[in-house]
Write an enzyme that holds these catalytic residues in place. Structure first.
Site, PDB file in Angstrom:
ATOM      1  N   MET A 191       0.817  -1.206   0.000  1.00 19.06           N
ATOM      2  CA  MET A 191       0.000   0.000   0.000  1.00 19.06           C
ATOM      3  C   MET A 191       0.858   1.268   0.000  1.00 19.06           C
ATOM      4  SD  MET A 191      -2.670  -1.546   2.810  1.00 19.06           S
ATOM      5  CE  MET A 191      -3.539  -0.011   3.086  1.00 19.06           C
ATOM      6  N   ASP A 230      -2.612  -4.920   0.528  1.00 20.07           N
ATOM      7  CA  ASP A 230      -2.221  -6.200   1.117  1.00 20.07           C
ATOM      8  C   ASP A 230      -2.729  -6.378   2.542  1.00 20.07           C
ATOM      9  OD1 ASP A 230      -0.489  -4.315   2.205  1.00 20.07           O
ATOM     10  OD2 ASP A 230       1.338  -5.363   1.633  1.00 20.07           O
TER      11      ASP A 230
END
Length: 478
Positions: free
Chosen positions: A79, A236
């Site tokens: 991210m 994730d």
């Protein structure tokens, strides 16, 4: 079959998941991080795609028959990364990653310029997040930002290569801090402060919504059906949560990968205003997620392996476990190799050892690093609970979950029993595959996998509890 692809920091992993949630095949390829200056952390977006190609080529070579049965593809990824692409969709510069710490002053400027920034976005403008990094680019590399036709997160860059569509999901995008998190749309006020245009940002979809179709040339290359649907996916952490079964309020997990993430699902939006925590949209509709992060978890273990000259981290951890070292006799380590997020919010914080003596040997250092990560995760738990989070069943996932010894250290430091499900090491990729199935109308979770329970070890719990005050002092915390 459903294909889940996770674009991580240290590598890309792909898994094939069947209708019963069993991982029937997997492949991966490594990635490396560039640190050209202190606090900087970058990757070439093209490396994400090359690693994805390598991974899917390997999966196809070994399991072309299974690839032909894939109904949909789901994406997960590291991210907060900022990839700038020009008019030809070529990178303008290396992507700034989630653990890049250069934008401290820019975060402060954003908060000073926008009333209630954290209440709007869900988190303080910490330097690793996308908005402060874009603000930094607008000041230091304005020509690069102006050249960018697109600004994409890592997994969304891979999606662009897969299907030609510039799309992101609202969960991953909420963590950029460019969004009104509750509204689920980009914030014009924040974009203006960062000198970013809406046209540079991707179209937004839900995580379990079809967001594109695979290019025919790639379908032929990998034995997939032409125009295979690609789901929105998520970051994730959110996908790891889904992989762990964190799909209801109070469900919680720890992802032990490059970083360590303590993740709690919540029905209400509870913005994080201090102690380095953050709140975003979950990939599950109507849920939010409170997160606390240790920036260097398995990254610390990889670092110490290099320091002591170990070429295989798994073998090194096995040697530590076999040595039976008493935690009362190990040094103290703070895992702040790249600064720390929770609870310190300090990108300049540095790691340290304390309590070294002539009796300290190679394996003592390695175990101290593993204990330091466990103690840092305890800091995360305390911060989350102080903010009103109420973790219920706690699941451990990520590559670090392969070590039952490390799991025992973490359970003992947290004084909580950990559940480790089958396939725990593939959590984000499994979550992405589950989102792909949901996008096709199937259940988000088909089967709860078998799991083992790791309870706190009384001796380790006592030894680590005794170290907590010294751990806090070593970090320089008031």
């Amino acid at each position: 079959m459903y294909l889940g692809i996770d674009v991580g920091t240290s590598g890309v992993k792909a898994v094939l998941v069947d209708e019963a949630d069993a991982i029937v095949a997997e492949a991966d390829a490594p990635l490396s991080v560039s640190r050209p200056r202190p606090l900087w952390s970058e990757q070439d977006p093209r490396a994400w795609w090359r690693a994805t190609e390598t991974t899917l080529d390997a999966l196809t070579d070994r399991h072309r028959d299974l690839m032909g049965r894939v109904r949909a593809i789901g994406l997960s990824g590291q991210m907060l990364g900022v990839a700038l692409l020009d008019a030809d969709d070529e990178p303008v510069r290396p992507a700034l990653l989630w653990n890049d710490g250069r934008a401290v002053e820019d975060g402060r400027a954003l908060e000073a310029g926008i009333d209630g920034f954290a209440v709007l976005t869900g988190a303080r403008a910490m330097p690793g997040f996308s908005a402060p990094k874009l603000h930094w680019l607008s000041r230091h590399e304005p020509h690069a930002l102006a050249r960018a036709r697109r600004i994409l997160l890592p997994k969304d860059y891979v999606r662009l290569q897969l299907c030609g569509e510039a799309v992101s999901d609202r969960a991953d995008s909420s963590a950029t801090l460019l969004m009104d998190t509750v509204a689920g749309d980009w914030s014009d006020a924040i974009l203006a402060r960062c000198n970013v245009r809406r046209t540079q940002l991707p179209r937004l979809v839900e995580s379990a919504e079809v967001a594109g179709a695979l290019r025919k040339t790639l379908a032929t290359r990998w034995g997939l059906t032409p125009n295979t649907p690609i789901a929105g996916g998520a970051g994730d952490n959110m996908c790891g949560g889904i992989g762990a079964g964190v799909v209801a309020a109070g469900d919680s997990c720890i992802s032990l990968g490059t970083s360590g993430v303590y993740f709690v699902a919540n029905r209400r939006f509870a913005p994080s205003l201090d102690r380095g925590m953050h709140t975003h949209r979950h990939a599950v509709g109507d849920l939010y997620c409170q997160q606390a992060v240790v920036l260097s978890a398995a990254a610390s273990l990889a670092w110490i392996a290099g320091i002591v000259g170990a070429h295989d981290v798994g073998e090194l951890v096995a040697a530590v476990e076999q040595a039976g070292i008493d935690s009362a006799g190990t040094p103290l380590f703070t895992p702040y190799l790249g600064g720390e997020r929770t609870p310190h919010d300090d990108s300049a914080l540095t790691a340290s050892f304390a309590g070294l003596s002539f009796a300290t040997a190679r394996l003592h250092l390695v175990q101290a690093v593993m204990e330091g990560v466990a103690l840092a995760l305890r800091d995360c738990q305390d911060a989350l609970e102080s903010a009103g989070a109420k973790p219920a069943r706690l699941v451990l996932i990520g590559g670090g979950s392969r070590s039952r010894f490390w799991a025992s250290l973490i359970a003992s430091a947290l004084d909580r029993t950990l559940s480790i499900p089958e396939g725990a090491a593939s959590g984000p990729a499994l979550g992405a595959a589950r989102l792909a199935r949901a996008a096709m109308g199937g259940p988000l979770i088909a089967t709860r996998p078998r799991a083992i329970e790791i309870a706190p070890d009384p001796a380790r719990r006592a030894a680590l509890a005794a170290k907590r005050a010294a751990f806090a002092d070593l970090a320089g915390r008031p």
